[in-house]
Design a protein around this motif. Structure first.
Motif, PDB file in Angstrom:
ATOM      1  N   ASP A 288      -4.360   7.581   7.346  1.00 19.55           N
ATOM      2  CA  ASP A 288      -4.483   6.285   6.702  1.00 19.55           C
ATOM      3  C   ASP A 288      -4.656   5.226   7.780  1.00 19.55           C
TER       4      ASP A 288
ATOM      5  N   ALA B 170       3.992  10.325   6.419  1.00 20.05           N
ATOM      6  CA  ALA B 170       2.608  10.240   5.933  1.00 20.05           C
ATOM      7  C   ALA B 170       2.072  11.627   5.613  1.00 20.05           C
ATOM      8  N   GLN B 171       1.503  11.768   4.407  1.00 16.29           N
ATOM      9  CA  GLN B 171       0.928  13.041   3.976  1.00 16.29           C
ATOM     10  C   GLN B 171      -0.585  13.092   4.149  1.00 16.29           C
TER      11      GLN B 171
ATOM     12  N   ARG C 289       0.837  -1.200   0.000  1.00 19.71           N
ATOM     13  CA  ARG C 289       0.000   0.000   0.000  1.00 19.71           C
ATOM     14  C   ARG C 289       0.878   1.257   0.000  1.00 19.71           C
ATOM     15  N   MET C 290       1.944   1.251   0.811  1.00 19.86           N
ATOM     16  CA  MET C 290       2.821   2.416   0.920  1.00 19.86           C
ATOM     17  C   MET C 290       3.634   2.664  -0.348  1.00 19.86           C
TER      18      MET C 290
ATOM     19  N   ASP D  95       2.200   8.366  -3.380  1.00 28.74           N
ATOM     20  CA  ASP D  95       2.284   9.817  -3.221  1.00 28.74           C
ATOM     21  C   ASP D  95       1.974  10.261  -1.798  1.00 28.74           C
ATOM     22  N   ASP D  96       1.290   9.411  -1.031  1.00 27.50           N
ATOM     23  CA  ASP D  96       0.979   9.741   0.365  1.00 27.50           C
ATOM     24  C   ASP D  96       2.122   9.408   1.310  1.00 27.50           C
ATOM     25  N   TYR D  97       3.154   8.718   0.801  1.00 23.91           N
ATOM     26  CA  TYR D  97       4.276   8.316   1.655  1.00 23.91           C
ATOM     27  C   TYR D  97       5.613   8.696   1.005  1.00 23.91           C
TER      28      TYR D  97
ATOM     29  N   ARG E 284      -1.534  12.044   9.510  1.00 22.18           N
ATOM     30  CA  ARG E 284      -0.690  12.896   8.672  1.00 22.18           C
ATOM     31  C   ARG E 284       0.464  13.453   9.521  1.00 22.18           C
TER      32      ARG E 284
ATOM     33  N   GLU F 149       0.333   1.440  -3.982  1.00 20.79           N
ATOM     34  CA  GLU F 149      -1.028   1.943  -4.090  1.00 20.79           C
ATOM     35  C   GLU F 149      -1.158   3.398  -3.645  1.00 20.79           C
ATOM     36  N   LYS F 150      -0.421   3.791  -2.591  1.00 17.05           N
ATOM     37  CA  LYS F 150      -0.523   5.142  -2.026  1.00 17.05           C
ATOM     38  C   LYS F 150       0.836   5.825  -2.006  1.00 17.05           C
TER      39      LYS F 150
END
Length: 451
Positions: A340, A336-337, A64-65, A71-73, A349, A68-69
């Protein structure tokens, strides 16, 4: 000696909470010591040391990090603070659109064709290494020093073709000094202090870093004035590279930062992987004998070549297992942005989210006898969970030079094992110590005897 019941050297993980001060002390001497022992048993461990943090060892959450996500990490501020003074906003540090265009422009440099064309340089460097070892055999040799020299010879040649306009040793010395002394975790990083706050210990290497960048800039300018070589090297390929979507090309500063990144990553990590692989082969003579039989069947008495690499699967397994036991990047850190949930646990965040690759690669739920040296576990790579084994990361930001590093490692390891039998020097076992990379502290001292 049969060592299948013995365990090669490993780091001692923390058996109790360290607290901020003890975490800082451990971080400055060996980052692996901040990892809790339960990290090899649990899918996720969380705590607070100045800032909220999480360590994630669950392959699904890691997927996921990293995929899948992604840009959030992004990479953590601490990571960027450590490296940005030396390598600028290169591929390794850049995020978002800035990273994407650089990646698209650089990707063709590491195509299969271009990497394969560099194999003769790797073979020549391996031959030179064998000559140096032969001159000292059967005396004990520090193979860490030899691997650093050999892989740096390769990266300097493939980067600048031995160009007289580029002082490779000066650049190497400046980078090494910066990493060794300035690239240590600061308490200010752990508290998330702003970038403009000076980090004690990092302020004194500005001149060395500036000199290093100046040397690289001059080499780039000289190459632009002279034009590409008949057989293009890494600099030629980067100069010719452009983003296929925007047609944007790297300017001198971007070229320099990425070249310096490739020089560091292109020799440091491969040198460490080879050093650990040689230690492990000396540790288990049965593995070494099996590898040598494969090498002699494929290469005879000659050095390994690029054409030999696909026919040396057991040598590759040894390298894979060395990367599992001693991953060069033992811990990677993200910030983390967005809020989650990982492993059913809240991530806020701003939280620091780490993937402790050293612990992931030794996790009891993911690996049989995780501390044991067993190259055969990589006989069928499809049986290994993709997100349980991350020596080169994964997802869009997987290491762009992975194929280059693996080809180089197989060629050099096969050439050395084909020429010499390596045995341990009693009382000189290395210790896995991580500052920025997982190095064998004390060196890898082995006795080399011609076979």
């Amino acid at each position: 000696m049969n060592t299948h019941t013995q365990i090669p050297v490993h780091a001692k993980l923390a058996t109790r909470p360290l607290g901020l001060w003890h975490s800082l002390q451990a971080a400055r001497s060996n980052l692996l010591e901040i990892l809790p022992a339960i990290a090899v048993k649990q899918p996720m461990v969380s705590g607070k040391t100045g800032l909220r943090w999480h360590m994630v060892m669950d392959p699904g959450a890691i997927r996921r990090m990293l995929l899948e996500k992604v840009d959030d990490y992004p990479k953590s501020k601490a990571t960027k603070n450590l490296l940005k003074p030396a390598i600028g906003n290169s591929l390794f540090i850049a995020e978002g659109a800035d990273w994407r265009w650089q990646r698209r422009a650089a990707a063709p440099v590491f195509s299969h064709r271009n990497v394969a064309a560099l194999a003769p340089i790797m073979t020549a460097a391996a031959e030179d290494c064998c000559q140096r070892i032969a001159e000292r055999a059967p005396a004990a040799v520090n193979l860490l020093d030899e691997m650093v020299r050999t892989t740096f010879d390769v990266i300097a040649d493939v980067t600048f073709s031995g160009d007289g306009d580029f002082d490779a040793q000066a650049v190497h010395g400046a980078i090494d000094a910066y990493i060794a002394e300035a690239g240590k975790i600061s308490i200010l990083d752990m508290f998330g202090a702003p970038d403009w706050v000076p980090r004690p210990g990092r302020m004194f290497f500005g001149s060395a870093v500036n000199d290093m960048k100046s040397v690289a800039d001059k080499a780039i300018d000289a190459r632009q004035a002279r034009g590409p070589r008949a057989v293009p090297d890494l600099l030629d390929l980067l100069l010719a590279g452009e983003d296929p979507e925007t047609k944007r090309r790297m300017n001198t500063a971007e070229l320099r930062d990425n070249l310096l990144t490739f020089i560091v990553a292109g020799h440091e990590t491969t040198a460490l992987s080879l050093s650990w692989a040689l230690y492990l082969c000396a540790f288990d003579q049965e593995v070494q004998d099996k590898a040598r039989a494969e090498i002699h069947a494929v290469c005879g008495n000659s050095a390994a070549t690029g054409d030999d690499v696909p026919n040396l699967p057991y040598v590759r397994m040894i390298i894979d297992e060395a990367l599992r036991l001693y991953p060069p990047a033992g811990i990677v850190s993200r910030t983390a942005q967005a809020d989650d949930v990982l492993c059913g646990r809240e991530v806020r965040r701003g939280d620091t989210v780490m993937i402790p690759i050293y612990a992931l690669h030794r996790h009891e739920a993911l690996w049989d006898a995780p501390d044991a040296f067993r190259p055969e576990r990589f006989t069928d790579r499809k049986e290994v969970d993709r997100y349980a084994y991350l020596p080169f990361g994964d997802g869009p930001r997987i290491c762009i030079g992975a194929s280059f590093a693996l080809q180089e490692a197989v060629i050099i390891l096969a050439t050395l094992l084909g020429r010499f039998r390596f045995t341990p020097v009693v009382g000189r076992d290395p210790s896995p110590v991580m500052i920025l990379t997982t190095r064998p502290e004390g060196g890898v001292w082995l006795t080399a005897e011609a076979v």
